[in-house]
Design an enzyme around this catalytic site. Sequence first.
Site, PDB file in Angstrom:
ATOM      1  N   VAL A  15      48.653 -29.726  41.310  1.00  0.00           N
ATOM      2  CA  VAL A  15      48.792 -29.634  39.853  1.00  0.00           C
ATOM      3  C   VAL A  15      47.428 -29.364  39.211  1.00  0.00           C
ATOM      4  O   VAL A  15      47.307 -28.523  38.309  1.00  0.00           O
ATOM      5  CB  VAL A  15      49.424 -30.919  39.263  1.00  0.00           C
ATOM      6  CG1 VAL A  15      49.519 -30.803  37.740  1.00  0.00           C
ATOM      7  CG2 VAL A  15      50.802 -31.172  39.858  1.00  0.00           C
ATOM      8  N   GLY A  16      46.383 -30.058  39.698  1.00  0.00           N
ATOM      9  CA  GLY A  16      45.050 -29.873  39.132  1.00  0.00           C
ATOM     10  C   GLY A  16      44.580 -28.434  39.294  1.00  0.00           C
ATOM     11  O   GLY A  16      44.037 -27.821  38.363  1.00  0.00           O
ATOM     12  N   ASP A  35      37.566 -34.444  42.874  1.00  0.00           N
ATOM     13  CA  ASP A  35      38.544 -34.954  43.849  1.00  0.00           C
ATOM     14  C   ASP A  35      37.785 -35.790  44.876  1.00  0.00           C
ATOM     15  O   ASP A  35      36.560 -35.638  45.030  1.00  0.00           O
ATOM     16  CB  ASP A  35      39.279 -33.800  44.545  1.00  0.00           C
ATOM     17  CG  ASP A  35      40.645 -34.230  45.088  1.00  0.00           C
ATOM     18  OD1 ASP A  35      41.667 -33.863  44.492  1.00  0.00           O
ATOM     19  OD2 ASP A  35      40.676 -34.964  46.115  1.00  0.00           O
ATOM     20  N   ARG A  84      55.586 -37.081  44.655  1.00  0.00           N
ATOM     21  CA  ARG A  84      56.782 -37.540  45.369  1.00  0.00           C
ATOM     22  C   ARG A  84      57.270 -36.529  46.407  1.00  0.00           C
ATOM     23  O   ARG A  84      57.006 -35.336  46.306  1.00  0.00           O
ATOM     24  CB  ARG A  84      57.893 -37.927  44.402  1.00  0.00           C
ATOM     25  CG  ARG A  84      58.349 -36.840  43.488  1.00  0.00           C
ATOM     26  CD  ARG A  84      59.403 -37.395  42.559  1.00  0.00           C
ATOM     27  NE  ARG A  84      59.714 -36.454  41.514  1.00  0.00           N
ATOM     28  CZ  ARG A  84      60.848 -36.443  40.845  1.00  0.00           C
ATOM     29  NH1 ARG A  84      61.789 -37.326  41.114  1.00  0.00           N
ATOM     30  NH2 ARG A  84      61.052 -35.548  39.902  1.00  0.00           N
ATOM     31  N   ASN A  97      49.561 -45.202  42.775  1.00  0.00           N
ATOM     32  CA  ASN A  97      48.931 -44.436  41.699  1.00  0.00           C
ATOM     33  C   ASN A  97      48.265 -45.333  40.650  1.00  0.00           C
ATOM     34  O   ASN A  97      47.258 -44.933  40.053  1.00  0.00           O
ATOM     35  CB  ASN A  97      49.940 -43.476  41.068  1.00  0.00           C
ATOM     36  CG  ASN A  97      50.188 -42.269  41.973  1.00  0.00           C
ATOM     37  OD1 ASN A  97      49.484 -42.097  42.975  1.00  0.00           O
ATOM     38  ND2 ASN A  97      51.172 -41.461  41.650  1.00  0.00           N
ATOM     39  N   VAL A 120      48.490 -37.326  33.726  1.00  0.00           N
ATOM     40  CA  VAL A 120      49.595 -36.508  34.230  1.00  0.00           C
ATOM     41  C   VAL A 120      50.256 -37.181  35.446  1.00  0.00           C
ATOM     42  O   VAL A 120      51.397 -36.913  35.798  1.00  0.00           O
ATOM     43  CB  VAL A 120      49.090 -35.095  34.634  1.00  0.00           C
ATOM     44  CG1 VAL A 120      50.236 -34.188  35.066  1.00  0.00           C
ATOM     45  CG2 VAL A 120      48.325 -34.437  33.495  1.00  0.00           C
ATOM     46  N   ASN A 122      52.173 -39.535  37.959  1.00  0.00           N
ATOM     47  CA  ASN A 122      53.436 -40.257  37.815  1.00  0.00           C
ATOM     48  C   ASN A 122      53.383 -41.657  38.432  1.00  0.00           C
ATOM     49  O   ASN A 122      52.578 -41.882  39.327  1.00  0.00           O
ATOM     50  CB  ASN A 122      54.557 -39.447  38.486  1.00  0.00           C
ATOM     51  CG  ASN A 122      55.067 -38.360  37.548  1.00  0.00           C
ATOM     52  OD1 ASN A 122      55.395 -38.643  36.411  1.00  0.00           O
ATOM     53  ND2 ASN A 122      55.117 -37.135  38.037  1.00  0.00           N
ATOM     54  N   ARG A 153      61.105 -26.684  30.743  1.00  0.00           N
ATOM     55  CA  ARG A 153      62.257 -26.579  31.663  1.00  0.00           C
ATOM     56  C   ARG A 153      63.556 -26.430  30.877  1.00  0.00           C
ATOM     57  O   ARG A 153      64.399 -25.584  31.193  1.00  0.00           O
ATOM     58  CB  ARG A 153      62.302 -27.828  32.553  1.00  0.00           C
ATOM     59  CG  ARG A 153      61.200 -27.811  33.598  1.00  0.00           C
ATOM     60  CD  ARG A 153      61.179 -29.065  34.442  1.00  0.00           C
ATOM     61  NE  ARG A 153      60.258 -28.886  35.569  1.00  0.00           N
ATOM     62  CZ  ARG A 153      59.611 -29.876  36.184  1.00  0.00           C
ATOM     63  NH1 ARG A 153      59.775 -31.134  35.790  1.00  0.00           N
ATOM     64  NH2 ARG A 153      58.818 -29.625  37.202  1.00  0.00           N
ATOM     65  N   HIS A 177      59.661 -39.891  31.201  1.00  0.00           N
ATOM     66  CA  HIS A 177      59.560 -38.755  32.128  1.00  0.00           C
ATOM     67  C   HIS A 177      60.193 -39.158  33.459  1.00  0.00           C
ATOM     68  O   HIS A 177      59.532 -39.251  34.481  1.00  0.00           O
ATOM     69  CB  HIS A 177      58.084 -38.387  32.288  1.00  0.00           C
ATOM     70  CG  HIS A 177      57.835 -37.135  33.064  1.00  0.00           C
ATOM     71  ND1 HIS A 177      58.428 -35.931  32.768  1.00  0.00           N
ATOM     72  CD2 HIS A 177      57.039 -36.895  34.139  1.00  0.00           C
ATOM     73  CE1 HIS A 177      57.997 -35.011  33.622  1.00  0.00           C
ATOM     74  NE2 HIS A 177      57.159 -35.572  34.472  1.00  0.00           N
TER      75      HIS A 177
HETATM   76  N1  APR Z   1      40.028 -39.647  42.610  1.00  0.00           N
HETATM   77  C1  APR Z   1      40.132 -38.311  42.558  1.00  0.00           C
HETATM   78  N2  APR Z   1      41.122 -37.632  43.178  1.00  0.00           N
HETATM   79  C2  APR Z   1      42.016 -38.340  43.862  1.00  0.00           C
HETATM   80  C3  APR Z   1      41.959 -39.753  43.963  1.00  0.00           C
HETATM   81  C4  APR Z   1      40.900 -40.416  43.300  1.00  0.00           C
HETATM   82  N3  APR Z   1      40.757 -41.733  43.326  1.00  0.00           N
HETATM   83  N4  APR Z   1      43.002 -40.160  44.729  1.00  0.00           N
HETATM   84  C5  APR Z   1      43.687 -39.065  45.099  1.00  0.00           C
HETATM   85  N5  APR Z   1      43.102 -37.962  44.581  1.00  0.00           N
HETATM   86  C6  APR Z   1      43.467 -36.561  44.733  1.00  0.00           C
HETATM   87  C7  APR Z   1      43.941 -36.205  46.120  1.00  0.00           C
HETATM   88  O1  APR Z   1      42.856 -36.066  47.016  1.00  0.00           O
HETATM   89  C8  APR Z   1      44.688 -34.903  45.862  1.00  0.00           C
HETATM   90  O2  APR Z   1      43.853 -33.767  46.055  1.00  0.00           O
HETATM   91  O3  APR Z   1      44.574 -36.242  43.904  1.00  0.00           O
HETATM   92  C9  APR Z   1      45.103 -35.000  44.401  1.00  0.00           C
HETATM   93  C10 APR Z   1      46.588 -34.972  44.198  1.00  0.00           C
HETATM   94  O4  APR Z   1      47.039 -33.716  44.558  1.00  0.00           O
HETATM   95  P1  APR Z   1      48.413 -33.440  45.333  1.00  0.00           P
HETATM   96  O5  APR Z   1      48.542 -34.389  46.465  1.00  0.00           O
HETATM   97  O6  APR Z   1      48.474 -31.989  45.603  1.00  0.00           O
HETATM   98  O7  APR Z   1      49.531 -33.884  44.260  1.00  0.00           O
HETATM   99  P2  APR Z   1      50.003 -33.053  42.977  1.00  0.00           P
HETATM  100  O8  APR Z   1      51.232 -32.310  43.298  1.00  0.00           O
HETATM  101  O9  APR Z   1      48.857 -32.344  42.380  1.00  0.00           O
HETATM  102  O10 APR Z   1      50.455 -34.271  42.019  1.00  0.00           O
HETATM  103  C11 APR Z   1      49.508 -35.189  41.517  1.00  0.00           C
HETATM  104  O11 APR Z   1      50.623 -35.377  39.399  1.00  0.00           O
HETATM  105  O12 APR Z   1      52.592 -34.467  38.649  1.00  0.00           O
HETATM  106  C12 APR Z   1      51.988 -35.604  39.180  1.00  0.00           C
HETATM  107  O13 APR Z   1      53.749 -36.661  40.451  1.00  0.00           O
HETATM  108  C13 APR Z   1      52.538 -35.971  40.538  1.00  0.00           C
HETATM  109  O14 APR Z   1      51.520 -38.126  40.598  1.00  0.00           O
HETATM  110  C14 APR Z   1      51.437 -36.801  41.085  1.00  0.00           C
HETATM  111  C15 APR Z   1      50.193 -36.105  40.533  1.00  0.00           C
END
Ligand code: APR
Length: 311
Positions: A15-16, A35, A84, A97, A120, A122, A153, A177
């Site tokens: 998402v980021g 990250d 999820r 989270n 953002v 969840n 959506r 949400h």
């Molecule tokens: N500090 C910085 N980054 C972190 C930390 C932290 N303490 N803990 C985890 N992360 C990073 C992970 O390393 C990962 O790259 O957060 C990122 C999350 O990315 P994804 O696993 O790809 O998940 P994503 O689909 O982006 O969703 C992230 O957003 O929409 C919501 O439900 C979703 O809660 C979830 C979040």
Amino acid sequence: MLKRPKITIVGAGNVGHSAAQWLAAKELGDMVLVDIIEGMPQGKALDLRQAAPIEGYDLTVVGSNGYEETAGSDVVVIVAGIARKPGMSREDLIATNAGIIRSVVEQVMKHSPNAVLIPVTNPLDAMTYLTCKVSGFPPQRVIGQSGALDSTRFRTFIAMEVGVSVEDVHGLVIGAHTDKDMVPLPRFAHVGGVPLSALVSADRITAIVERTRRGGAEIVELLKTGSAFIAPGAAIAQMVEAIVRDKKRLIPACSYLDGQYGERDVCIGVPVVLGAGGRERIVELPLNDQEREAFRKSVAAVREQIALLKL
Ligand code: APR
């Protein structure tokens, strides 16, 4: 001297990353991607910079595993955490989270005490509430991304049903949400000024509402390894744009209520006006009895989420 807005995204996962790409395309400001994975935000930042000559955006984008680079950000998007997988609800993510959000917010507030925060991660409503409490920022500066996504959506499914341009479709989703308790509002939806009910049968409207509620779950089931990220990224960019360009857009977002809609000390999706100050006001809709009851149930569900935080 005028400076470009500075936007930090904490969590450079799916998402980021998607948000950063949409933000760059709109040339909204200089960006810092943070990250915990070493090299990953740096690599994605460099990749984004290398696309700039083709796309024509003049921005700096840097990646970091710490917060020094983020100092003085105007907007901080918090999307760190786990996403999820099939069979999981957004609420299943809460324990993991919540710990991540606490540590991230403590860092963010130290380095960017005047930023507008957009949580953002969840489960969104509980994480927005947690962000409010941990940061101590005024509620105007903590606005969760939920309704922007749920509403796009809803609008997509209406456009598909009616067979018209998405540009002409307006509609909003308020409430939690979550798949079960989100509150799409078909009575307020319209297509080019024509009420939805004049164009679509009641049965089909019910189907659109249900598909909207499960809009994220449908994608989780298809992807199998994670959750949606393209529309979530676009929804973040819509909010950031409203803030850094002071557009005063009316977009539903997760906001701290202090008496509005008859509720106090809870964060939930309501229509807000977004501008340079963050949430500049909350718009109170004239809900009918059925809508008010759905919203009240939704608030109760969010209060259950918040109770799990044991604050
Ligand atoms: N500090 C910085 N980054 C972190 C930390 C932290 N303490 N803990 C985890 N992360 C990073 C992970 O390393 C990962 O790259 O957060 C990122 C999350 O990315 P994804 O696993 O790809 O998940 P994503 O689909 O982006 O969703 C992230 O957003 O929409 C919501 O439900 C979703 O809660 C979830 C979040």
